[in-house]
Structure formats: C-alpha cells, structure tokens
Design a protein around this motif. Structure first.
Motif, short mmCIF file in Angstrom:
data_model
loop_
_atom_site.label_atom_id
_atom_site.label_comp_id
_atom_site.label_asym_id
_atom_site.label_seq_id
_atom_site.Cartn_x
_atom_site.Cartn_y
_atom_site.Cartn_z
N GLN A 1 1.08 -1.22 -0.08
CA GLN A 1 -0.13 0.01 -0.05
C GLN A 1 0.71 1.12 -0.05
O GLN A 1 1.08 1.73 -1.17
CB GLN A 1 -0.92 -0.25 1.28
N LEU B 1 7.75 -5.73 9.15
CA LEU B 1 6.39 -5.41 9.60
C LEU B 1 5.72 -4.48 8.46
O LEU B 1 6.62 -3.78 7.86
CB LEU B 1 6.52 -4.46 10.99
N ARG C 1 2.90 -1.59 8.26
CA ARG C 1 1.89 -1.05 9.12
C ARG C 1 0.47 -1.07 8.35
O ARG C 1 -0.72 -0.62 8.96
CB ARG C 1 2.19 0.21 9.56
N CYS C 2 0.62 -0.91 6.98
CA CYS C 2 -0.68 -0.94 6.27
C CYS C 2 -1.59 -2.18 6.48
O CYS C 2 -2.63 -2.11 5.85
CB CYS C 2 -0.30 -0.54 4.86
N GLY C 3 -1.00 -3.19 6.70
CA GLY C 3 -1.64 -4.40 6.93
C GLY C 3 -1.91 -5.21 5.62
O GLY C 3 -2.98 -5.75 5.30
N TYR D 1 -0.64 -7.65 4.70
CA TYR D 1 -0.07 -9.42 4.91
C TYR D 1 -0.84 -10.52 4.32
O TYR D 1 -0.09 -11.33 3.66
CB TYR D 1 -0.19 -9.75 6.54
N PRO D 2 -2.07 -10.28 4.14
CA PRO D 2 -2.60 -11.37 3.29
C PRO D 2 -2.26 -11.39 1.70
O PRO D 2 -2.03 -12.49 1.16
CB PRO D 2 -4.07 -11.09 3.48
#
Lengths: 750, 165
Positions: free
Chosen positions: B108, B143, B145-147, B149-150
C-alpha cells in the motif's frame, strides 16, 4: 487496459514501489547536506535551568547547536490545528525554557555527518528543575473537565432507562496508542534565494505550505512542500510538526540543506498519538429487543498544553433507532505531547465500547446480535431526523454473515471447539465512518502525445489515490489507463485536500471529475467546430470510448486527431470544486491551505459509510492465547472507484483493528510520566504471523447525494468495528467479557 | 561507544553492491544502511527503526537476508551485497517476486516493500514456503503497518509455486 471507474486496475505506483524507485522524503539527495539530530527532554515537567553546549560543539563536524536560548526571536506565530492553524500542538519547542512532557524537543544539533550529529546530541548537557508529572488518565488526582457544548440530548434517556425492563451499563477503556507508520518522520529543508523547499512526508502539503510561510514570514508561493510518496501516515503526518520548523530554521542559519530523520523512539513524542479513553455505555431495551434508551459518557486523554477530544458520541448516537439518547464528553489533562488524529480517531475507541455494549445487550436479551442490530435499524438519523444519503448496513450484515458462515454459530459460550479442544468464538460489530467533504482544485491536460495528465495536491498515503484519481478522469474521457499520468503530493500543484478524515477520493475525485468534464466539453467544441472531424454534429450525440470520440453512426476519431484541430494541438482544463452547501468564501480559504469541512451531517442529510464486521477467534483452553483466525468485513461506501485498492485499504483497516484489540498500547512509566515502550520491540503491532484470513467485501451502493462521483469514505472504516467484533468473539469463546484493550492472556485466566 | 572516538580519520571501505565495487571514505560508525542510502544514493533500502525491529532495511549479504541497520559498513567489506535496486534483470525486467507483489497488490504505502521483497526472495530460497502458516512465520521479521499481509502471503506463495512447477 480499460481504466474506467469500477475497474480493478493495478496500483499505478506499484512498480515504483516494488523496485525501490519511489522516492520518499528522506530519499531525495541534496548537495552539501548537513545532518540534524534531536535532543529530547528526560523529564516530564519543569524548566531547563542550565544549558552546556561545550561538549556538543567540540564534536568534530558539528555546525550548529540550537536550544531555547537561540531560537525564540526567529519564528512567526502559527497555531494548533484545533484553533484554526496547522500545527500539531499549541506548544512550540525551543521557544521557552518550559518542559511540558517527556520526550519534548529541547535541542537540535546539526553536523556534517549523521554520526557526528547523534554523538553531539548525546553530549549536549541540559539540567532541569523537574516537577512530578502525570502521563496517564488513571494516575491519582487527575480531574475531568467536562466539555459542555457537544452534548447530545434526544428524548429523556434517564426516565426511559429507569423504566426499561432490560439494561446494560458498563465502562470500557482503551490505552494510548501510537501510529507507528513504517516511514519515520523526516525533513530535509533547503533555502534558495529566500525560498524554502521542504521534503517531508505530508498528508497536507497545502497546510504545511501555509504554516511555513507564516512562520518564516515569506509568501506562500515561496514555500515548496514536496511529498510524492508517504510511507504510511494514519493521521500523524496531517499537521505541521515542530521538528520540520526547526530543521528549516537551521537550514536558513547555515545556508545549506539540513536533513533530519527522526528516530523511532522520538516518533512517540515529537508528533501526536491516539489518546487513552474511558467510555461508559448504557442501553435500555424492551424484552423484544427494541432499544429505548442509550447513554454514552466519553472521557478522553488530552495534554496539559492543549485541549483536544475525540469522543465519538456524535457517531454512536446515530447508529440505532433509539428515542432517548444522552451523551456527554469530558477530557483529562496529562503531561504528554498533544494527542491527535489516528486512523478513525473518534470512532475506533468509542466503537470498541459501544459495539461491545450492544453485544452485552444481545446476551442479556438472549437475542442473536445481528438480529438485535437489524431490529433497531433507523430509517432516519436518530439525532436530527434527517434522511441518510445512503445506508446499507442491513445488506452489509446479510452479506457479511453469509461470507463468514454466521449460521454455523451456536450461541452458547464455549459451545464451539476444535477437535483438540481449542475454543472457537464468533463475534460481530457495526462499523461506520463519516463522509465529510473538503474543497479541492484539479487540473487535467491532454497532450498531443495522447497522455492525459491529472494534477492535484492530494496525497497517496498508500490508499490508492494515484490510481483512483486517474480513473475518475479516464472514465469521463474514455482513455486507457496506460495513457494516464497522475501528479500528487506537491504544493505547486492545484490545491488538494488534507488526506485526513477519509476525504480524498470524494473531494479530490470530485475536483478531478469537474475538470475532466470541462475538458470533455472543450474536446466536443473542437470536434464539432467548422474544421473539426465532427463538424456540424450535435455534441450530445457523441460518445467518448477507447481513446476516441464516436458518433451515433459509428464514425470514430481518435482524441489525437481532434487535438490536431485545436489551435495549440493540446487542451487542458482546471476546476475548483466545493461541497454543494459550502459558500465560495469558505472554499477559497480552504484552497489556500485553510481547513473547511462540510458534513457528515449537513442541512439536508446525514452522510456516512457503513459496514458489518466479523471475527473468528481461537483461544487455547489452557494457555489462553488468542488468535484471530478469520476476519470478514462487508462495507457499503457508495461508488467504489477501484475495488482492488479499496479492498486492500479496507483489509488493512481490519488488520489495524486486530492489532488494536490484541496488541497495541503505549505503556506508561508512571513515576517518570513518560511512554515506556518507545520502539517496535516494545510497542507491538500485528506481524504477518498474527493475521489469518481477511476478507473485505464491497456491497454495491448508489449515493446520489454525497458528491458528483458518489464516493463515500473508505480509508478508516475498516478499523472501526473490528476491536469490538474480536472482543465479542472472545466472550463467545470463553464467557469472559473483557472491557479494555488490548485483550491479553492474563485477562482470560478467569 | 566512547564519546571520545575521533572520527576525523575516515575509514576506507570498498563495498560490493549489486555486482559493482564502490570505494568509500566513511566515519567508522557508519552502518551499512546509511552507507547505502547516504553515500551511495541507493535509497530503495528503507530506514524504519535503526534497531533491527522492523525489517524495512532488509538486504542480501552473500545471499542471506540481513538487516542493513545492524551491520557496520566496515563489516560488510568483501561481502556480496544485493539491494532492491539490484534485484531486477540487467534489462530492467522485474524479478518474479517484484512482479508478484504488483500482481497481488501486496503493498500500500510501499515503504516496507523493498524489505518485504528482499525477505520474500530469501524466504523462497530457504524453502520456508511449505504452508501459508510457514510463510507467515518466516515473513514476520518484516512489519507492514498498512496491513498488506494477506496479499504478501499470496505473492510469496505464488512465486514459491512457480518455482516448484
């Protein structure tokens, strides 16, 4: 590739980001750069009594040591954003000997190398007359200051509550949290002929420009703020932060560019953070589940130096069809840096409380928590009686429940387990986010080489703005995505809005749409003029598709051919857009770097995005570890310009929600009145291993009220319902109602 | 580190980065991360914490993923360093992992992305991709932070499967 609205085209900036070519603030090189380092206060409250710069100045390569003794005449007055200015706080470091919080900037050192600057900052010797400070709202002796004005009263909540046969009444708490974007704050400032250029990650280049102009006493046009890529912001890069001012001041004194990369520990105190909250929520209901009364008392942390509150009461009061509502807000001042906007500032914390309380009411009633919410779905805004611009919460619940498999849930506590005895819990919660609108300007240009350029000083903080704003223009003009270029994040561009409050797509998108429509008109005029390829035709019969203008008879001419018929061989158009109900004067002030919002509640409508969120948790029966194995969110946010970037944004918000529920807290060192876990080893955010399946579903919705393109808020809603959905799932698995975050192993030991 | 260390005498170091040798005169305290970013202009490698907690500065040293913020430039002399800028082909074609990150929207804001990609390439080479759970575990040093991950897991899985096929 077709780049029209609704097409899931790949992120326009993905290639630059995947190759390392995308330049963030600290990536821009400047000849002769000097490096800065910060000195932070080691006490929370008091005065600086002695400054000894000798050791710092003796470090080889040191060029400048700034403390409060050196700075105060230099700066023009700017103000806190909540007082109409652009700053993160009312308090500007280095303007006096006062210390208001631990980690306050008390010195800035500049040297030829970053190593020398850091060494000199370490040996810069300050002595303090320290007083005892308080950094937590739970510290003894902290008093509440009630905010009078925002109280909401509908009907008679106390009387209705007293008569209600079913009641729940609880207090919920959330801790201070910090944004922790992966990109550190960073500023490089350089002066050239009295003009200032600042590279700094910004959600508001126009606001930063206006503020820096005031502070340094120069015209706004003499300030250039550049921020094409932002490495995560989440609210912490919305206002002008004091270190940027100090770096610019140092660069002016030294006559060379100065660069500062703020260390991770300092990120906790030189910017803002999400304040701690305590929310009391009470519901009264009939036995059939009809809600009759709601009370929301919000208490939030603020700083001694500022008053700022994010109570969420004006959102919680609009969720359900309740005839008797009473809310109140108060704050507790602490000796900390000023809190600020963090992703869904009012909503995330208050909805953990509010939607946990709804679940408690469902348990008390013995009702399915989704059916309880649907039973109390309001036809109009319960506070003002206004119609919704659109509200598809029930559809979100139906679709989300289907995707999640809610029908497989057995309601009994601990009734769902894996074969090896791991407890499974299902929980749900409502999410919402206000869709306010901000004025914006945009410029679009079609050049002879066939490229469409879209320009506005909005920002892509990872949300997909580069992609969607291009799609809005491409859609109007029927231009393929590969022929679209988008420029953002630069204060020399037409004024874009602050990228905060989930306003960018709706606001900057409306300006881009308006400019593209104007360009479309110009193209039609040229096409149908005497020398145009469609000479004499009625413009209303012409369509734009696949880079061509097409007549009713199927005759097609490329945009390039039409441009050849224009005097300059190219065409462009500009637009200034404002929300319908805003006056022109307010729009102009906003475009110059002020801040003006319309909505979410206007004279005619209440305008919100809605969503239904679901969590499956797995709790180890002995170790009590909690895993979020699945998350589902179904959201209705009006028209979705790009489902691919929207889903990523929504899913990212859900990951934030999981992080909020189970991990995040800025722990307070009470004796020293400071945040104790100021790094990513101590401040936990979700890692890859913490996150299971995530499904972000978009529910189709048409909103003809919100703005010209029908786009409501997307950027923040994803976090809002997730903490409560997880807490409700933990209750379902264990029978333990945890009314605080983060929910930890020790909370489930029973 | 004693504050009396005199940095006047720069340390002469030659760093081999992306198959090119770069002679540098550095303050002895310079990290590999700062050498890459501030002295060689290779800013694709990001700074996120300077403490080895976030993974944004992940590079390959002699083919293994390492955190450039925890390696002194002096200690990287004589080693083979690869950064995100050296991952694509000489003709500019994307590495399959870069292409997979674009295809799966595995980014992102993009700030952690170079580190994620360097880590992901190594994760596949190491063979830590047998299940999604294993990918998640071995990608947890980076890490986001925007998430994202999937989508990051999907990109890594995709490249691992291409490689196995």
């Amino acid at each position: 590739m077709d780049g029209s609205i609704g097409t899931p085209i790949p992120r326009r900036d993905a290639m630059a980001k995947a190759t390392g070519a995308a330049q963030y603030a600290a990536d821009f090189g400047h000849t002769g750069t000097a490096y800065a380092a910060l000195k932070l206060s080691s006490v929370a409250r008091g005065r600086i009594t002695r400054v000894d710069t000798a050791a710092a100045e003796a470090v080889p390569g040191v060029q400048l040591v700034l403390t409060h003794r050196d700075m105060n005449q230099d700066l023009g007055a700017e103000t806190f954003i909540m007082k109409g200015g652009h700053m993160q706080s009312s308090f500007m470091p280095l303007t006096s000997d006062e210390v208001h919080y631990s980690g306050q900037i008390v010195g800035l050192v500049v040297a030829d190398t970053t190593e020398a600057a850091e060494q000199a900052a370490r040996v810069l010797n300050l002595e303090y007359a320290a007083q005892h400070g308080f950094a937590s709202i739970d510290d003894p002796g902290r008093t509440k200051n009630t905010v009078e004005k925002p109280e909401i009263t509908v009907g008679d909540a106390d009387a209705a509550m007293a008569k209600a046969p079913v009641r729940v009444d609880q207090e919920y708490s959330t801790p201070a949290q910090h944004h922790n974007p992966m990109e550190l704050y960073a500023t490089t400032a350089s002066w050239n002929d009295g003009k200032l250029t600042v590279h700094s990650p910004s959600q508001w280049v126009m606001g930063q420009r206006a503020a820096l102009a005031t502070i340094f006493g120069i015209a706004a046009e003499e300030v250039h703020v550049v921020s094409p890529y932002i490495g995560g912001a989440f609210g912490c890069k919305a206002t002008l932060l004091p270190h940027t001012v100090l770096v610019a001041a140092a660069a002016r004194r030294l006559g060379r560019p100065v660069k500062l990369v703020v260390p991770r520990d300092a990120m906790f105190t030189v910017g803002s953070f999400r304040p701690a909250t305590r929310n009391r929520i009470a519901f009264g209901a009939e036995r059939d589940g009809t809600m009759v009364a709601m009370v929301h008392e919000a208490v939030g942390q603020t700083a001694e130096v500022d008053h700022i509150a994010f109570p969420g009461t004006n959102v919680t009061s609009r969720m359900y069809d309740i005839a008797n509502i009473k809310t109140s807000e108060s704050t507790i001042a602490t000796d900390v840096n000023t809190p600020g906007f963090q992703r869904a500032p009012a909503e995330a914390s208050s909805f953990f409380a509010f939607e946990s309380a709804v679940d408690e009411l469902a348990v008390a009633l013995g009702m399915d928590p989704i059916e309880l919410r649907i039973k109390n779905e309001p036809k109009v805004d319960p506070v003002k009686g206004l119609p919704w611009s659109s509200r598809s919460l029930v559809q979100c619940y139906r679709r989300g429940a289907e995707l999640f498999g809610w029908d497989k849930r057995t309601p009994g506590v601990g009734s769902m387990q894996t074969d090896d005895g791991v407890l499974i819990g299902y929980g749900c919660a409502t999410a919402t986010y206000p869709s306010a609108m901000v004025p914006a300007a945009a410029h679009v240009a079609l050049s002879a080489d066939g490229l469409l350029r879209v320009r506005t000083s909005a920002h892509d903080v990872g949300t997909g703005a580069y992609t969607v704003l291009g799609q809005v223009a491409a859609d109007v003009l029927g231009i393929a995505d590969e022929h679209v270029r988008v420029e953002l994040g630069d204060s020399d561009l037409p004024s874009g809005p602050m990228s905060g409050g989930s306003v960018t797509t709706g606001s900057a998108g409306s300006a881009v749409h308006m400019a593209a429509m104007a360009l479309r008109e110009k193209l039609l005029l040229v096409a149908t003029a005497a020398k145009g390829p469609f000479a004499g035709r009625d413009p209303a019969t012409l369509q734009f598709a696949s880079g061509h203008v097409v007549g009713a008879d199927g005759t097609a001419h490329s945009l390039a051919d039409i441009l050849k018929a224009s005097p300059a061989g190219s065409l462009d158009a500009s637009a200034e857009w404002k929300p319908d109900l805003m006056d022109a004067e307010k729009m102009q002030a906003s475009l110059l770097g002020g801040f003006a919002l319309e909505g979410p509640v206007t004279k005619t409508h209440a305008i919100y995005s809605f969503g239904a969120q679901f969590a499956e948790v797995r709790v180890d029966p002995l170790l009590r570890t909690i895993r979020v194995s699945r998350m589902v969110g179904a959201f209705a946010c009006g028209r979705i310009i790009n489902p691919r970037t929207a889903r990523s944004n929504l899913a990212g918000g859900m990951v934030w929600g999981a992080s909020f529920a189970l991990l995040e807290q800025s722990q307070v060192d009470h004796p020293r009145a400071r945040f104790a876990n100021q790094d990513l080893a101590g401040y936990h955010i979700s890692s890859c291993a913490d996150i299971g399946e995530v499904t972000a579903e978009i529910v189709d919705e048409t909103d003809t009220v919100v703005n010209a393109i029908g786009a409501k808020a997307v950027g923040e809603i994803g976090i809002v319902g997730m903490p409560a959905a997880i807490a409700n799932a933990v209750y379902h698995a264990t029978g333990i109602r945890v009314r605080k975050t983060p929910i930890l192993i020790e909370d489930l030991l029973g | 580190m004693p504050d009396t260390l005199p940095p006047e005498t720069p340390l002469l170091v030659t760093l081999r980065v992306n198959e090119h040798d770069h002679p540098l005169a550095l303050d002895p305290r310079t990290t590999l991360l700062d050498a890459l970013r501030e002295h060689l202009g290779l800013t694709g490698t990001k700074v996120g914490c300077n403490h080895g907690t976030c993974g944004a500065c992940t590079v390959h040293i002699d083919g293994r993923r390492q955190l450039a913020c925890l390696v002194l430039a002096a200690a990287a002399q004589g080693r083979d360093i690869r950064t995100i800028e050296g991952l694509s082909d000489a003709d500019g074609a994307l590495h399959p992992m870069q292409a997979a990150f674009v295809a799966h929207d595995a980014l992102q804001c993009g700030y952690c992305t170079p580190g994620q990609i360097m880590s992901a390439v190594a994760c596949v080479t190491e063979g830590h991709t047998r299940t999604d759970a294993e990918i998640r575990e071995y990608m947890s040093g980076n890490l986001c932070r925007c998430g994202a991950y999937p989508n990051i897991v999907a990109a890594v899985r995709d490249v691992a499967q291409q490689k196995a096929a």
